[in-house]
Design a protein around this motif. Sequence first.
Motif, short mmCIF file in Angstrom:
data_model
loop_
_atom_site.label_atom_id
_atom_site.label_comp_id
_atom_site.label_asym_id
_atom_site.label_seq_id
_atom_site.Cartn_x
_atom_site.Cartn_y
_atom_site.Cartn_z
N UNK A 1 0.82 -1.18 0.00
CA UNK A 1 0.00 0.00 0.00
C UNK A 1 0.88 1.25 0.00
N UNK A 2 0.46 2.18 -0.81
CA UNK A 2 1.18 3.45 -0.84
C UNK A 2 0.72 4.38 0.29
N UNK A 3 -0.58 4.36 0.58
CA UNK A 3 -1.15 5.23 1.62
C UNK A 3 -1.98 4.41 2.59
N UNK A 4 -1.88 4.76 3.86
CA UNK A 4 -2.74 4.17 4.89
C UNK A 4 -3.40 5.31 5.64
N UNK A 5 -4.72 5.31 5.63
CA UNK A 5 -5.49 6.28 6.40
C UNK A 5 -5.91 5.60 7.69
N UNK A 6 -5.50 6.17 8.81
CA UNK A 6 -5.82 5.60 10.12
C UNK A 6 -6.88 6.50 10.76
N UNK A 7 -8.03 5.90 11.06
CA UNK A 7 -9.17 6.64 11.57
C UNK A 7 -9.55 6.11 12.96
N UNK A 8 -9.14 6.80 14.05
CA UNK A 8 -9.62 6.41 15.37
C UNK A 8 -11.09 6.81 15.51
N UNK A 9 -11.91 5.94 16.08
CA UNK A 9 -13.35 6.19 16.17
C UNK A 9 -13.82 5.98 17.60
N UNK A 10 -14.59 6.97 18.08
CA UNK A 10 -15.23 6.82 19.38
C UNK A 10 -16.44 7.75 19.45
N UNK A 11 -17.62 7.18 19.52
CA UNK A 11 -18.87 7.91 19.75
C UNK A 11 -19.18 9.03 18.75
N UNK A 12 -19.03 8.76 17.48
CA UNK A 12 -19.40 9.75 16.46
C UNK A 12 -20.04 9.06 15.26
N UNK A 13 -21.14 8.36 15.45
CA UNK A 13 -21.70 7.59 14.32
C UNK A 13 -22.07 8.44 13.11
N UNK A 14 -22.60 9.63 13.32
CA UNK A 14 -22.97 10.47 12.18
C UNK A 14 -21.75 10.96 11.42
N UNK A 15 -20.69 11.32 12.13
CA UNK A 15 -19.47 11.79 11.48
C UNK A 15 -18.68 10.65 10.87
N UNK A 16 -18.70 9.49 11.49
CA UNK A 16 -17.98 8.33 10.95
C UNK A 16 -18.52 7.96 9.58
#
Length: 79
Positions: free
Chosen positions: A1-16
Amino acid sequence: MKYSFIIPVYNRPDEVDELLDSLTRLTIRDFEVIVVDDGSPDQSGLIADGYARRYPFFRVIHKENAGVAAARNTGMDTA
């Protein structure tokens, strides 16, 4: 993979949902999305799981809540 997007998620279902949906529209294709569900008690992790089922470049890690820095580090270790 050239790019890895790391997305931490906690209590934001609409934004996720909005964020992950925007990543599906990227024109580049040499990337992965690593979503780290940091023990979110709402639907955020389940939303991310849905994206992982539909798109092969999504991966979801579910872990016990330890804060955003720990979630980001988990994602970096995975990448």
